[in-house]
Design a protein around this motif. Structure first.
Motif, PDB file in Angstrom:
ATOM      1  N   PHE A 123       0.859  -1.179   0.000  1.00 54.60           N
ATOM      2  CA  PHE A 123       0.000   0.000   0.000  1.00 54.60           C
ATOM      3  C   PHE A 123       0.902   1.239   0.000  1.00 54.60           C
ATOM      4  O   PHE A 123       1.454   1.613   1.030  1.00 54.60           O
ATOM      5  CB  PHE A 123      -0.929  -0.009   1.218  1.00 54.60           C
ATOM      6  CG  PHE A 123      -1.864  -1.184   1.231  1.00 54.60           C
ATOM      7  CD1 PHE A 123      -3.084  -1.125   0.582  1.00 54.60           C
ATOM      8  CD2 PHE A 123      -1.508  -2.368   1.871  1.00 54.60           C
ATOM      9  CE1 PHE A 123      -3.948  -2.210   0.578  1.00 54.60           C
ATOM     10  CE2 PHE A 123      -2.355  -3.457   1.876  1.00 54.60           C
ATOM     11  CZ  PHE A 123      -3.578  -3.383   1.222  1.00 54.60           C
ATOM     12  N   LEU A 124       1.051   1.832  -1.183  1.00 55.14           N
ATOM     13  CA  LEU A 124       1.871   3.032  -1.354  1.00 55.14           C
ATOM     14  C   LEU A 124       1.174   4.223  -0.719  1.00 55.14           C
ATOM     15  O   LEU A 124      -0.042   4.363  -0.855  1.00 55.14           O
ATOM     16  CB  LEU A 124       2.005   3.312  -2.852  1.00 55.14           C
ATOM     17  CG  LEU A 124       3.384   3.382  -3.458  1.00 55.14           C
ATOM     18  CD1 LEU A 124       4.100   2.084  -3.321  1.00 55.14           C
ATOM     19  CD2 LEU A 124       3.287   3.800  -4.887  1.00 55.14           C
ATOM     20  N   ASN A 125       1.954   5.059  -0.031  1.00 51.56           N
ATOM     21  CA  ASN A 125       1.394   6.253   0.590  1.00 51.56           C
ATOM     22  C   ASN A 125       0.127   5.891   1.360  1.00 51.56           C
ATOM     23  O   ASN A 125      -0.931   6.502   1.185  1.00 51.56           O
ATOM     24  CB  ASN A 125       1.116   7.321  -0.470  1.00 51.56           C
ATOM     25  CG  ASN A 125       1.117   8.703   0.108  1.00 51.56           C
ATOM     26  OD1 ASN A 125       1.690   8.954   1.155  1.00 51.56           O
ATOM     27  ND2 ASN A 125       0.464   9.613  -0.589  1.00 51.56           N
ATOM     28  N   ALA A 126       0.252   4.891   2.228  1.00 48.41           N
ATOM     29  CA  ALA A 126      -0.885   4.277   2.902  1.00 48.41           C
ATOM     30  C   ALA A 126      -1.653   5.221   3.813  1.00 48.41           C
ATOM     31  O   ALA A 126      -2.863   5.065   3.984  1.00 48.41           O
ATOM     32  CB  ALA A 126      -0.406   3.070   3.708  1.00 48.41           C
ATOM     33  N   PHE A 127      -0.971   6.199   4.393  1.00 48.39           N
ATOM     34  CA  PHE A 127      -1.657   7.157   5.252  1.00 48.39           C
ATOM     35  C   PHE A 127      -0.869   8.453   5.320  1.00 48.39           C
ATOM     36  O   PHE A 127       0.321   8.486   5.043  1.00 48.39           O
ATOM     37  CB  PHE A 127      -1.899   6.583   6.659  1.00 48.39           C
ATOM     38  CG  PHE A 127      -0.640   6.212   7.409  1.00 48.39           C
ATOM     39  CD1 PHE A 127       0.012   7.131   8.231  1.00 48.39           C
ATOM     40  CD2 PHE A 127      -0.110   4.931   7.308  1.00 48.39           C
ATOM     41  CE1 PHE A 127       1.166   6.775   8.922  1.00 48.39           C
ATOM     42  CE2 PHE A 127       1.037   4.570   7.993  1.00 48.39           C
ATOM     43  CZ  PHE A 127       1.682   5.497   8.800  1.00 48.39           C
ATOM     44  N   GLU A 128      -1.572   9.502   5.669  1.00 47.76           N
ATOM     45  CA  GLU A 128      -0.962  10.812   5.869  1.00 47.76           C
ATOM     46  C   GLU A 128      -0.395  10.862   7.287  1.00 47.76           C
ATOM     47  O   GLU A 128      -0.872  10.157   8.162  1.00 47.76           O
ATOM     48  CB  GLU A 128      -2.008  11.918   5.694  1.00 47.76           C
ATOM     49  CG  GLU A 128      -2.530  12.042   4.271  1.00 47.76           C
ATOM     50  CD  GLU A 128      -1.447  12.451   3.283  1.00 47.76           C
ATOM     51  OE1 GLU A 128      -0.645  13.341   3.614  1.00 47.76           O
ATOM     52  OE2 GLU A 128      -1.413  11.869   2.189  1.00 47.76           O
ATOM     53  N   PRO A 129       0.588  11.704   7.530  1.00 47.77           N
ATOM     54  CA  PRO A 129       1.105  11.841   8.892  1.00 47.77           C
ATOM     55  C   PRO A 129      -0.042  12.130   9.856  1.00 47.77           C
ATOM     56  O   PRO A 129      -0.955  12.890   9.540  1.00 47.77           O
ATOM     57  CB  PRO A 129       2.059  13.031   8.801  1.00 47.77           C
ATOM     58  CG  PRO A 129       2.459  13.063   7.369  1.00 47.77           C
ATOM     59  CD  PRO A 129       1.268  12.590   6.597  1.00 47.77           C
ATOM     60  N   ALA A 130       0.026  11.488  11.014  1.00 46.45           N
ATOM     61  CA  ALA A 130      -1.067  11.597  11.978  1.00 46.45           C
ATOM     62  C   ALA A 130      -0.578  12.227  13.268  1.00 46.45           C
ATOM     63  O   ALA A 130       0.608  12.274  13.542  1.00 46.45           O
ATOM     64  CB  ALA A 130      -1.643  10.197  12.255  1.00 46.45           C
ATOM     65  N   GLY A 131      -1.520  12.712  14.048  1.00 49.83           N
ATOM     66  CA  GLY A 131      -1.176  13.295  15.327  1.00 49.83           C
ATOM     67  C   GLY A 131      -0.787  14.749  15.184  1.00 49.83           C
ATOM     68  O   GLY A 131      -1.202  15.433  14.250  1.00 49.83           O
ATOM     69  N   GLN A 132       0.071  15.217  16.069  1.00 51.44           N
ATOM     70  CA  GLN A 132       0.429  16.629  16.075  1.00 51.44           C
ATOM     71  C   GLN A 132       1.405  17.013  14.973  1.00 51.44           C
ATOM     72  O   GLN A 132       1.727  18.175  14.823  1.00 51.44           O
ATOM     73  CB  GLN A 132       0.974  17.022  17.439  1.00 51.44           C
ATOM     74  CG  GLN A 132       2.236  16.281  17.819  1.00 51.44           C
ATOM     75  CD  GLN A 132       2.713  16.690  19.200  1.00 51.44           C
ATOM     76  OE1 GLN A 132       2.438  17.789  19.646  1.00 51.44           O
ATOM     77  NE2 GLN A 132       3.430  15.806  19.859  1.00 51.44           N
ATOM     78  N   TYR A 133       1.886  16.037  14.182  1.00 53.40           N
ATOM     79  CA  TYR A 133       2.886  16.325  13.150  1.00 53.40           C
ATOM     80  C   TYR A 133       2.284  16.302  11.758  1.00 53.40           C
ATOM     81  O   TYR A 133       2.911  15.906  10.808  1.00 53.40           O
ATOM     82  CB  TYR A 133       4.024  15.313  13.231  1.00 53.40           C
ATOM     83  CG  TYR A 133       4.725  15.355  14.556  1.00 53.40           C
ATOM     84  CD1 TYR A 133       5.538  16.425  14.889  1.00 53.40           C
ATOM     85  CD2 TYR A 133       4.566  14.331  15.468  1.00 53.40           C
ATOM     86  CE1 TYR A 133       6.180  16.476  16.109  1.00 53.40           C
ATOM     87  CE2 TYR A 133       5.199  14.368  16.697  1.00 53.40           C
ATOM     88  CZ  TYR A 133       6.014  15.445  17.013  1.00 53.40           C
ATOM     89  OH  TYR A 133       6.634  15.495  18.213  1.00 53.40           O
ATOM     90  N   GLN A 134       1.059  16.756  11.602  1.00 53.13           N
ATOM     91  CA  GLN A 134       0.362  16.646  10.329  1.00 53.13           C
ATOM     92  C   GLN A 134       0.937  17.542   9.242  1.00 53.13           C
ATOM     93  O   GLN A 134       0.610  17.371   8.089  1.00 53.13           O
ATOM     94  CB  GLN A 134      -1.122  16.922  10.517  1.00 53.13           C
ATOM     95  CG  GLN A 134      -1.765  15.845  11.356  1.00 53.13           C
ATOM     96  CD  GLN A 134      -3.234  16.086  11.559  1.00 53.13           C
ATOM     97  OE1 GLN A 134      -3.805  16.997  11.018  1.00 53.13           O
ATOM     98  NE2 GLN A 134      -3.848  15.231  12.340  1.00 53.13           N
ATOM     99  N   MET A 135       1.813  18.472   9.560  1.00 53.94           N
ATOM    100  CA  MET A 135       2.386  19.332   8.540  1.00 53.94           C
ATOM    101  C   MET A 135       3.617  18.727   7.914  1.00 53.94           C
ATOM    102  O   MET A 135       4.222  19.277   7.024  1.00 53.94           O
ATOM    103  CB  MET A 135       2.692  20.713   9.121  1.00 53.94           C
ATOM    104  CG  MET A 135       1.408  21.357   9.620  1.00 53.94           C
ATOM    105  SD  MET A 135       1.448  23.096   9.860  1.00 53.94           S
ATOM    106  CE  MET A 135       2.002  23.734   8.341  1.00 53.94           C
TER     107      MET A 135
END
Length: 137
Positions: A123-135
């Motif tokens: 699964f390429l690019n399976a998820f976006e950064p999560a939590g307080q580091y979303q930028m």
């Protein structure tokens, strides 16, 4: 003591260890360069860190003997995603790579006990950064 060491030395690798080795081989076949496996810090562990072109890829490997209960990738829930995000930021900081593009991939492996080879799903690019580091980019 010596006999215990020999017994452990001869012990077959765990399902998880075999899955991570299979995932690393799979990624190499795709042209990725593996730069770290089982990278540990005080925050936890990243299974595989690779480079795909000019992108640093943090790979979470989930291996199961069957998908009867749930698909292996379902184990990478939002809590795990936030932990992996923290680990990735820490790794990038330690290695002065904060300016590099990065992404998270998940490799789901189903490896029944009787099978010689596993089924591998990437699964390429399976998820976006999560939590307080979303930028994080």
């Amino acid at each position: 003591m010596l006999f215990r060491w020999i017994a452990n030395w001869r012990k077959a690798p765990s399902l998880g260890a075999r899955g991570e080795a299979a995932a690393a081989r799979f990624l190499r076949q795709l042209g990725y360069v593996i730069i770290a496996r089982s990278d540990r810090s005080k925050l936890g562990e990243i299974d595989i860190i690779a480079v795909d072109g000019r992108t640093v890829v943090f790979v979470e490997v989930k291996t199961r003997s069957s998908s009867d209960a749930a698909h292996p990738s379902e184990a990478v829930d939002t809590h795990k995603q936030a932990k992996l995000t923290r680990l990735a930021i820490s790794y990038l900081r330690r290695h002065n790579l904060l300016e590099c593009k990065a992404r998270f991939d998940v490799i789901a492996i189903t490896w029944p006990a009787a099978a010689q080879t596993p089924t591998i799903e990437h699964f390429l690019n399976a998820f976006e950064p999560a939590g307080q580091y979303q930028m994080f980019s």
